[in-house]
Design an enzyme around this catalytic site. Sequence first.
Site, PDB file in Angstrom:
ATOM      1  N   ARG A  39       0.850  -1.196   0.000  1.00 43.78           N
ATOM      2  CA  ARG A  39       0.000   0.000   0.000  1.00 43.78           C
ATOM      3  C   ARG A  39       0.883   1.242   0.000  1.00 43.78           C
ATOM      4  NH1 ARG A  39       1.656   2.058   3.889  1.00 43.78           N
ATOM      5  NH2 ARG A  39       0.460   3.945   3.525  1.00 43.78           N
ATOM      6  N   GLY A  40       0.203   2.397  -0.193  1.00 42.14           N
ATOM      7  CA  GLY A  40       0.936   3.646  -0.372  1.00 42.14           C
ATOM      8  C   GLY A  40       1.059   3.857  -1.871  1.00 42.14           C
ATOM      9  N   ALA A  41       0.722   5.064  -2.328  1.00 47.38           N
ATOM     10  CA  ALA A  41       0.600   5.303  -3.772  1.00 47.38           C
ATOM     11  C   ALA A  41       1.858   4.901  -4.565  1.00 47.38           C
ATOM     12  CB  ALA A  41       0.216   6.761  -4.008  1.00 47.38           C
ATOM     13  N   ARG A  44      -7.603  -0.902  -6.969  1.00 48.89           N
ATOM     14  CA  ARG A  44      -7.855   0.280  -6.119  1.00 48.89           C
ATOM     15  C   ARG A  44      -7.940   1.495  -7.050  1.00 48.89           C
ATOM     16  NH1 ARG A  44      -4.464   1.152  -0.808  1.00 48.89           N
ATOM     17  NH2 ARG A  44      -6.423   2.098  -0.140  1.00 48.89           N
ATOM     18  N   ASP A  93      -2.198  10.732  -2.757  1.00 47.21           N
ATOM     19  CA  ASP A  93      -2.548   9.626  -3.665  1.00 47.21           C
ATOM     20  C   ASP A  93      -2.858  10.100  -5.071  1.00 47.21           C
ATOM     21  OD1 ASP A  93      -3.157   8.539  -0.815  1.00 47.21           O
ATOM     22  OD2 ASP A  93      -2.936   6.810  -2.146  1.00 47.21           O
TER      23      ASP A  93
HETATM   24  O1  MRU Z   1      -4.904   3.254   1.826  1.00 50.19           O
HETATM   25  P1  MRU Z   1      -3.422   3.501   1.817  1.00 50.19           P
HETATM   26  O2  MRU Z   1      -2.754   3.051   3.067  1.00 50.19           O
HETATM   27  O3  MRU Z   1      -2.768   2.956   0.566  1.00 50.19           O
HETATM   28  O4  MRU Z   1      -3.294   5.073   1.754  1.00 50.19           O
HETATM   29  C1  MRU Z   1      -2.023   5.633   1.616  1.00 50.19           C
HETATM   30  C2  MRU Z   1      -1.969   7.088   1.790  1.00 50.19           C
HETATM   31  O5  MRU Z   1      -2.955   7.762   1.886  1.00 50.19           O
HETATM   32  C3  MRU Z   1      -0.605   7.710   1.742  1.00 50.19           C
HETATM   33  O6  MRU Z   1      -0.556   8.871   2.504  1.00 50.19           O
HETATM   34  C4  MRU Z   1      -0.261   8.055   0.300  1.00 50.19           C
HETATM   35  O7  MRU Z   1      -0.438   6.949  -0.533  1.00 50.19           O
HETATM   36  C5  MRU Z   1       1.120   8.557   0.162  1.00 50.19           C
HETATM   37  S1  MRU Z   1       2.315   7.295   0.447  1.00 50.19           S
HETATM   38  C6  MRU Z   1       3.821   7.961   0.170  1.00 50.19           C
END
Ligand code: MRU
Length: 342
Positions: A51-53, A94, A242
């Site tokens: 996870r994380g963009a 997603r 994101d």
């Molecule tokens: O649902 P997630 O945990 O994938 O959400 C991630 C976030 O909102 C992060 O802040 C974003 O992706 C930036 S990660 C460098």
Amino acid sequence: MKNRKLINIRLSDDGAAVIIIDQTALPNETKYITLRTAEEMYEAIYSLRVRGAPAIGIFAAYALFVLATQIKTDDYEIFLAEMSKQSKYLNSSRPTAVNLETQLKRMTDMVEGMSNAPVTQIIEAMRAKADDIYNEDVNMCKKISEQGLALIKDGYGIMTQCNAGPLATSKYGTGLGPIILGHERGMKLHAYINETRPLLQGARLTSYELCELGIDCTLICDNMASIVMSEGKIDAVFAGCDRIAANGDVANKIGTSGLAILAKHYGIPFYIFGPSTTIDMNCPTGADIEIELRSPDEIKEMFYAKPMAPKSVSCYNPSFDVTPNALITAIITENGKFQQNL
Ligand code: MRU
């Protein structure tokens, strides 16, 4: 500095699988899982094992390479059709983080441009492209962290949301990058970590990363942000992103827009950190960003020993929200600081 050695996404030695740290098992267990099929890869993104963009973009690039090696044909058109189908499937896991779509498109665009090459050569090029995407993110995160360092001073208290650290990217992270880099360079910083309900990425992942690195931090519940700001403990809010719309509106983890409103009230600078791969110039404003809706179970029972809400209660569980550009002090990418509002 134990977790600096953790590699959250990599190819297996034989190139037949993607190996990731299962982020759903943290902080209790550092568990690596090996993913070979399209269904396993989709599930890993959907369930936030990765996870994380930026991280899901990197993962998807490697995943598409692995799936390409499984296509048994020498015929370019058949290969392209099958690879495009897998790309669409992974992309549907997603909707909000643009990096997933962007990195898959970079991979498929490259394949579309190689119609005269043998399939074996295309597959090798896909592997190299996925490595490039990974290394590019390492460089971007380092530059973002350097940019962010210029915004902070020794002794700063910084509030964080969700997890925008190494686990969510390749290395260093975006929102956490300046804190990690500052600590490496001997600065005394203190992070106030919002737990980030309902999936607790702040409590589970940001706390884990900062504690492992020996960085001073305090975990708070999301509804404590206002009192902590009012007590003068916060000098800046650092969040990841994101999807950044063309007008500077930003989608990030649910709760981010509320923090921006609070920060404005208390006169605290509110910064968004992200690589340029998170900017979506095809998306005019935040209103055009699709917000992922997730299962009520995440609110009612997921991290509890027993359910904490009646089974029959209905829930609304948007996973992200949009912070309007007017509430963002500046957006920091690897290319510099884009001042929005002072
Ligand atoms: O649902 P997630 O945990 O994938 O959400 C991630 C976030 O909102 C992060 O802040 C974003 O992706 C930036 S990660 C460098």
